[in-house]
Design a protein around this motif. Structure first.
Motif, mmCIF file in Angstrom:
data_model
loop_
_atom_site.group_PDB
_atom_site.id
_atom_site.type_symbol
_atom_site.label_atom_id
_atom_site.label_comp_id
_atom_site.label_asym_id
_atom_site.label_seq_id
_atom_site.Cartn_x
_atom_site.Cartn_y
_atom_site.Cartn_z
ATOM 1 N N THR A 43 0.574 37.277 67.812
ATOM 2 C CA THR A 43 1.943 36.997 68.257
ATOM 3 C C THR A 43 2.601 35.979 67.326
ATOM 4 O O THR A 43 3.778 36.123 66.948
ATOM 5 C CB THR A 43 1.930 36.469 69.695
ATOM 6 N N PHE A 44 1.844 34.959 66.952
ATOM 7 C CA PHE A 44 2.354 33.996 65.968
ATOM 8 C C PHE A 44 2.637 34.688 64.642
ATOM 9 O O PHE A 44 3.655 34.418 63.982
ATOM 10 C CB PHE A 44 1.343 32.868 65.783
ATOM 11 N N LEU A 45 1.742 35.588 64.230
ATOM 12 C CA LEU A 45 1.945 36.311 62.979
ATOM 13 C C LEU A 45 3.204 37.161 63.037
ATOM 14 O O LEU A 45 3.986 37.211 62.079
ATOM 15 C CB LEU A 45 0.738 37.206 62.687
ATOM 16 N N THR A 46 3.408 37.849 64.162
ATOM 17 C CA THR A 46 4.559 38.740 64.283
ATOM 18 C C THR A 46 5.861 37.970 64.214
ATOM 19 O O THR A 46 6.824 38.415 63.572
ATOM 20 C CB THR A 46 4.467 39.528 65.602
ATOM 21 N N LEU A 47 5.916 36.816 64.847
ATOM 22 C CA LEU A 47 7.164 36.054 64.936
ATOM 23 C C LEU A 47 7.421 35.184 63.713
ATOM 24 O O LEU A 47 8.579 34.812 63.468
ATOM 25 C CB LEU A 47 7.151 35.175 66.191
ATOM 26 N N VAL A 48 6.384 34.860 62.957
ATOM 27 C CA VAL A 48 6.558 33.947 61.824
ATOM 28 C C VAL A 48 6.167 34.612 60.501
ATOM 29 O O VAL A 48 6.978 34.686 59.561
ATOM 30 C CB VAL A 48 5.723 32.660 62.036
ATOM 31 N N ILE A 49 4.941 35.092 60.407
ATOM 32 C CA ILE A 49 4.448 35.605 59.136
ATOM 33 C C ILE A 49 5.152 36.895 58.732
ATOM 34 O O ILE A 49 5.483 37.079 57.552
ATOM 35 C CB ILE A 49 2.922 35.822 59.207
ATOM 36 N N VAL A 50 5.388 37.806 59.688
ATOM 37 C CA VAL A 50 6.034 39.073 59.359
ATOM 38 C C VAL A 50 7.445 38.863 58.796
ATOM 39 O O VAL A 50 7.797 39.441 57.761
ATOM 40 C CB VAL A 50 6.052 40.013 60.588
ATOM 41 N N PRO A 51 8.312 38.034 59.420
ATOM 42 C CA PRO A 51 9.622 37.766 58.794
ATOM 43 C C PRO A 51 9.502 37.123 57.416
ATOM 44 O O PRO A 51 10.284 37.427 56.509
ATOM 45 C CB PRO A 51 10.305 36.837 59.797
ATOM 46 N N VAL A 85 8.598 46.668 66.590
ATOM 47 C CA VAL A 85 9.789 46.243 67.344
ATOM 48 C C VAL A 85 10.630 45.281 66.518
ATOM 49 O O VAL A 85 11.866 45.378 66.474
ATOM 50 C CB VAL A 85 9.356 45.605 68.685
ATOM 51 N N LEU A 86 9.977 44.346 65.838
ATOM 52 C CA LEU A 86 10.701 43.353 65.039
ATOM 53 C C LEU A 86 11.225 43.953 63.741
ATOM 54 O O LEU A 86 12.407 43.793 63.393
ATOM 55 C CB LEU A 86 9.781 42.167 64.744
ATOM 56 N N MET A 87 10.369 44.653 63.015
ATOM 57 C CA MET A 87 10.753 45.195 61.709
ATOM 58 C C MET A 87 11.854 46.229 61.828
ATOM 59 O O MET A 87 12.788 46.263 61.013
ATOM 60 C CB MET A 87 9.520 45.810 61.036
ATOM 61 N N ASP A 88 11.781 47.069 62.834
ATOM 62 C CA ASP A 88 12.780 48.121 62.991
ATOM 63 C C ASP A 88 14.162 47.532 63.255
ATOM 64 O O ASP A 88 15.171 48.009 62.724
ATOM 65 C CB ASP A 88 12.368 49.056 64.131
#
Length: 324
Positions: free
Chosen positions: A295-303, A193-196
């Motif tokens: 959830t922390f990883l998705t919002l912080v680490i992934v970006p 959802v975030l990456m796309d």
């Protein structure tokens, strides 16, 4: 047959009374009842009529595995103790034991089954990651984005270990690993959802500027796209995580509420725990621990990983442009 007492099974053995058990003559005089095939009548004969007594020394039974003789030693684990910890202590003791030549030992039973289950679930987890990676490559038409998403799945398992470490709960091999495999699907969904959306914003900016490649964009443009994408997808990612965690919490604690008896007799039969919590609780807690950390990883680490991947690609493109 077997007599079952809770979780324990005891073999049923029929023996003579103690008064007659030690007398060979009493045993030989025991009557054997059968139907005479000649006339169809019930007849009885003593054991001495069809058997002889021979005194000798022998073993009660000999067990073999792969042609080798073996002796099995088994035991239950008392309440409050962990079987894996007990086996680990036994292994340390057995390492210092001097076995005679030709003798060896190995742990079987529950430990052997646990090792086989771990091997199967590990291969299933790696197979699931491989299939997810192939689908992501086909969806994003890229290698970097799928790698970032897969790393978020791998890092989410850290949250599972941290959760069990802080709470001190016992890890169930089967249900914990099933929870890890299930966790991969939820984490991938949030990361996609975030990456796309970030890729969509970068593509729009690239088309707006008339650039053919992403590395032609300035660092500020890509950073602005990452920040905007994270802010826009913050709500869907949080809602997905929160609803999943709240939905699994009753299963984790063993919440029991009978709606039928509540409506018919106003008796909900409410209680916490039970067999369902003991069985499915480890799987639910695994997903809760991992998803909270993911959830922390998705919002912080992934970006952050997306930004580092862009910077690496940008510098590589600048370096190669010198040789054109």
């Amino acid at each position: 047959s077997k007599f079952k007492d809770g979780d324990d099974d005891y073999p049923i053995i029929i023996r003579l009374d103690k008064n007659y058990r030690s007398s060979v003559s009493d045993l030989m005089n025991q009557k054997i009842t059968f139907r005479n095939p000649a006339n169809g009548r019930i007849a009885q004969v003593p054991v001495s009529a069809v058997a002889e007594v021979t005194y000798s020394s022998t073993y009660s039974s000999i067990k073999r595995k792969d042609g080798d003789r073996l002796v099995s030693v088994s035991s239950n684990v008392l309440d409050g103790y962990n079987a894996n910890e007990i086996v680990a202590e036994l292994k340390e003791i057995m390492n210092d034991y001097d076995f005679p030549e030709g003798y060896s030992y190995e742990f079987t039973g529950e430990q052997q089954q646990q090792a086989e289950d771990m091997a199967f679930l590990s291969s299933a987890f790696m197979g699931a990651l491989f299939l997810i990676f192939i689908i992501l490559v086909a969806q994003f038409n890229s290698i970097i984005s799928p790698f970032i998403i897969i790393f978020s799945v791998v890092f989410s398992t850290i949250g599972v270990l941290i959760g069990y470490l802080l709470t001190g709960d016992t890890i169930s091999v089967i249900f914990t690993f099933v929870g890890v495999i299930s966790l991969a699907g939820v984490v991938v969904n949030n990361a996609i959802v975030l990456m796309d959306y970030v890729n969509l914003l970068v593509k729009r900016k690239r088309l707006e500027m008339g650039y053919e490649r992403m590395n032609e964009l300035s660092s500020e443009d890509v950073k602005a796209a990452i920040i905007q994408g994270g802010a826009t997808r913050l709500r869907p990612v949080l809602l997905t995580a929160i609803t999943t965690i709240l939905g699994l919490y009753p299963l984790a604690i063993g919440f029991n509420f009978n709606f039928f008896t509540f409506l018919s007799h106003l008796d909900p039969q409410f209680f916490i725990g039970g067999d369902n919590a003991a069985m499915w609780g480890p799987m639910a807690w695994t997903i809760i621990y991992g998803l909270t950390f993911a959830t922390f990883l998705t919002l912080v680490i992934v970006p952050v990983m997306y930004w580092l991947a862009y910077r690496s690609k940008y510098r590589t493109g600048k370096f190669l442009s010198r040789f054109r």
